[in-house]
Design an enzyme around this catalytic site. Structure first.
Site, mmCIF file in Angstrom:
data_model
loop_
_atom_site.group_PDB
_atom_site.id
_atom_site.type_symbol
_atom_site.label_atom_id
_atom_site.label_comp_id
_atom_site.label_asym_id
_atom_site.label_seq_id
_atom_site.Cartn_x
_atom_site.Cartn_y
_atom_site.Cartn_z
ATOM 1 N N GLY A 163 0.767 -1.115 0.032
ATOM 2 C CA GLY A 163 0.140 0.143 -0.146
ATOM 3 C C GLY A 163 0.814 1.249 0.130
ATOM 4 N N CYS A 208 5.198 -6.204 1.501
ATOM 5 C CA CYS A 208 5.723 -4.628 1.731
ATOM 6 C C CYS A 208 5.019 -4.212 2.858
ATOM 7 C CB CYS A 208 5.270 -4.080 0.437
ATOM 8 S SG CYS A 208 6.059 -2.642 0.062
ATOM 9 N N TYR A 209 3.874 -3.387 2.591
ATOM 10 C CA TYR A 209 3.232 -2.700 3.716
ATOM 11 C C TYR A 209 2.598 -3.674 4.455
ATOM 12 C CZ TYR A 209 -0.046 0.690 5.969
ATOM 13 O OH TYR A 209 -0.813 1.156 6.921
ATOM 14 N N HIS A 257 7.760 -7.392 -3.918
ATOM 15 C CA HIS A 257 6.564 -7.755 -4.474
ATOM 16 C C HIS A 257 6.723 -8.976 -5.328
ATOM 17 C CE1 HIS A 257 4.458 -4.203 -3.748
ATOM 18 N NE2 HIS A 257 5.594 -3.551 -3.557
ATOM 19 N N GLU A 280 4.350 -10.564 -6.664
ATOM 20 C CA GLU A 280 3.396 -10.649 -7.663
ATOM 21 C C GLU A 280 3.654 -10.113 -9.140
ATOM 22 O OE1 GLU A 280 3.442 -8.960 -5.125
ATOM 23 O OE2 GLU A 280 2.557 -6.933 -5.282
ATOM 24 N N SER A 327 -23.216 -6.971 -27.079
ATOM 25 C CA SER A 327 -22.528 -5.857 -28.096
ATOM 26 C C SER A 327 -21.404 -6.635 -28.877
ATOM 27 C CB SER A 327 -21.787 -5.077 -27.011
ATOM 28 O OG SER A 327 -20.429 -5.658 -26.447
ATOM 29 N N GLY A 328 -21.292 -7.927 -28.830
ATOM 30 C CA GLY A 328 -20.346 -8.405 -29.628
ATOM 31 C C GLY A 328 -19.227 -8.758 -28.933
ATOM 32 N N GLY A 329 -18.959 -7.853 -28.069
ATOM 33 C CA GLY A 329 -17.661 -7.874 -27.163
ATOM 34 C C GLY A 329 -17.552 -9.310 -26.327
ATOM 35 N N VAL A 330 -16.302 -9.396 -25.755
ATOM 36 C CA VAL A 330 -15.989 -10.674 -25.196
ATOM 37 C C VAL A 330 -16.836 -10.750 -24.123
ATOM 38 C CG1 VAL A 330 -13.835 -10.070 -23.934
ATOM 39 C CG2 VAL A 330 -14.352 -12.301 -24.594
ATOM 40 N N ASP A 331 -17.139 -10.053 -23.182
ATOM 41 C CA ASP A 331 -17.721 -9.930 -21.852
ATOM 42 C C ASP A 331 -19.399 -10.331 -22.030
ATOM 43 O OD1 ASP A 331 -15.362 -9.225 -20.909
ATOM 44 O OD2 ASP A 331 -16.036 -7.184 -20.502
ATOM 45 N N SER A 332 -19.922 -9.660 -22.838
ATOM 46 C CA SER A 332 -21.319 -9.761 -23.163
ATOM 47 C C SER A 332 -21.471 -11.085 -23.878
ATOM 48 C CB SER A 332 -21.952 -8.688 -23.917
ATOM 49 O OG SER A 332 -21.784 -8.351 -25.162
ATOM 50 N N LYS A 358 -10.382 -10.415 -16.772
ATOM 51 C CA LYS A 358 -10.512 -10.503 -18.173
ATOM 52 C C LYS A 358 -10.094 -11.863 -18.827
ATOM 53 C CE LYS A 358 -11.892 -7.796 -21.810
ATOM 54 N NZ LYS A 358 -13.169 -7.111 -21.989
#
Ligand code: XMP
Length: 517
Positions: free
Chosen positions: A58, A87-88, A175, A177, A229-234, A373
């Site tokens: 943080g 870290c923090y 870190h 990650e 919408s044709g996007g990957v999520d929808s 995503k």
């Protein structure tokens, strides 16, 4: 919580930019992980029932008054669990256990060497040697209570990793990650798999099965609508709901006339093959009429958002009694964290179906709300979506309207579509498309003088935007090679009538945004 997997890690977030990365890395180990704010309810934490807890980094100093800390009841609870403080998180762990910290004069960012000194489960599989790690910190540990011991030090004498003598509790000043810490992945694996004893059971296959059961149980015999919408999520949202309840789902796909070249056809063809119930509305004229002469970006967004909602409501009414609205909300949008309140939401009014559920009295189904995503893309693969659709770059709801600066006319739309198609084509051919977050063309509201053959031209300027990002909150411009930029410029100027100059946008976000409007 929809996830049934009992192998779970909890990250308590203290506001680091890399908190999301911790969760992603753990999920890459096939272990489910969620992020809660550091001051979450103890009750919620216990209900989540993690097998281990990570305390994130943080920006604050644990030595300052009012810096984020853990309440005594949360601290007592987590001390009964495996812990990794980063870290923090490490500094707080030591501070709350009765140790002391040294205030750093300056923030140390970047690579540091650490020397691994004492055997520990956290470093299992490493030789006693020097490792490069990535640090971003000001304060460091000075003294710690006797139940802790030093595992590793930096070259400059800073305590880099500590362990607890009796409990599975660890802390690192660096870190793990971030990819610059080459040993980070193995270190997280040691913590999650060996120390917390999580089994690597989290995968998209089991996610689909559990989700389908869940959706069936929730929806029963009711009807569901989804804005596609044709996007990957929808698209993935629609596919998974379709698998669960078939024709009870209707996807409403509105062509607002602001889509990319051939976009509506590509998406529709794919959906037809899957036998999805799609209500396709070509509302091009409605949108373009409303947008005539509108130059203000916010006004464009408002007009498009409102009209979309209007059309969506009209279509939904035709379907009769609908109870549920499905949305492709992702995990980064629902994390109640201290760190991800990015500026985007307030800088631009985003076009989505926000407000619709209340207005139409609909209940929400959000099957992707636990996913990042990249996991949605994996899910898309499991659901046999074509790669072209899975790896599509994000595309804003207001579409090309916010990539044509100034007035939107059919002619300008056509110019931008052709140029954008060349950008996408060249990015794909050169292999860059999959390496970047987003790449597209923007049509500017200025004309410049050029020469074509022997003729003077006075035509439009096109900008190419290419960005790398993890979550669109921040972004850096992609260092595309000169020869690719040259090809893009040559092709666009030669093939697209109406453009005689191409520029490359070299602004990062912040202070610029990804879209130009
Ligand atoms: P900005 O321009 O705010 O964009 O840096 C961040 C990300 O969001 C996308 N974007 C939108 N997506 N509706 C959307 O669904 C919108 O109104 C919208 N505006 C921007 C943008 O493409 C980028 O990925």
């Amino acid at each position: 919580m929809h996830v049934f997997d009992e192998n779970r890690i909890l990250v308590l977030d203290f506001g680091s930019q890399t908190t999301q990365l911790i969760a992603r890395r753990i999920r890459e180990l096939k272990v489910y992980c969620e992020i809660f704010p550091y001051n979450a309810d103890l009750h919620k934490i216990k209900e989540f029932n993690p097998k281990g807890i990570v305390l994130s980094g943080g920006p604050a100093s644990a030595l300052e008054d009012g810096s984020p800390t853990l309440t005594p009841d949360i601290f007592d609870y987590i001390m009964t669990q495996p812990i990794l403080g980063i870290c923090y998180g490490l500094q707080l762990l030591i501070n709350l256990s009765g140790g002391t910290l040294i205030k750093g004069d300056q923030r140390e960012f970047g690579h540091t060497n650490i020397e691994y000194q004492k055997k520990s489960l956290l470093f299992n599989g490493f030789d006693f040697a020097d490792y490069q790690v990535w640090m971003s910190h000001g304060d460091s540990v000075d003294t710690f209570p006797k139940e802790f011991y030093t595992i590793a030090m930096t070259g400059s004498g800073v305590i880099a990793a500590v362990g607890h003598r009796e409990k599975p509790i660890f802390g690192v000043q660096f870190h793990p990650e971030v990819t610059h810490t080459t040993i980070g992945k193995k270190l997280l694996e040691n913590f999650v798999i060996n120390i917390c004893k999580c089994k690597p059971t989290w995968n998209m296959h089991s996610f689909i099965e559990n989700n389908i059961k869940n959706i069936k149980k929730t929806v029963g015999n009711e009807k569901v609508i989804c804005a596609l919408s044709g996007g990957v999520d929808s698209t993935v949202t629609s596919l998974i709901i379709n698998k669960a309840i078939g024709k009870q789902l209707t996807c409403i796909f509105v062509n607002n006339g602001l889509l990319r070249k051939n976009e509506a056809e590509i998406v529709l063809n794919f959906l037809k093959k899957l036998d999805l119930n799609v209500d396709f509305v070509d509302a091009t004229d409605r949108f373009l009429t409303l947008l005539k002469g509108v130059e203000d970006p916010e006004l464009k967004r408002k007009i498009i958002g409102n009209e979309f909602i209007q059309i969506f409501e009209e279509e939904a009414k035709k379907l009769g009694d609908v109870q549920y609205l499905a949305q492709g909300t992702l995990y980064p949008d629902v994390i109640e964290s201290v760190s991800f309140k990015g500026p985007s939401a307030t800088i631009k009014s985003h076009h989505n179906v926000g407000g619709l559920p209340e207005k139409m009295n609909l209940k929400l189904i959000e099957p992707l709300r636990e996913l990042f995503k990249d996991e949605v893309r994996e899910l898309g693969k499991e659901l046999e979506m074509p790669e072209d659709l899975i790896f599509r770059h994000p595309f804003p709801g207001p579409g090309l309207a916010i990539r044509i600066l100034g007035d939107i006319t059919p002619q300008r739309l056509s110019i931008l579509r052709e140029a954008d198609a060349i950008v996408i084509d060249e990015l794909k051919k050169s292999g860059w498309y999959r390496k970047m977050w987003q790449g597209f063309a923007v049509l500017l509201p200025i004309r410049t003088v050029g020469v074509m053959g022997d003729e003077r031209t006075y035509e439009n300027v096109l900008a190419i935007r290419a960005v790398d990002s993890l979550d669109a909150m921040t972004a850096d411009w992609t260092r595309l090679p000169y020869d690719l930029l040259a090809r893009l410029s040559n092709r666009i100027i030669n093939e697209v009538k109406g453009i005689n100059r191409v520029c490359f946008d070299i602004s990062s976000k912040p202070p610029a945004t990804i879209e130009w409007e």
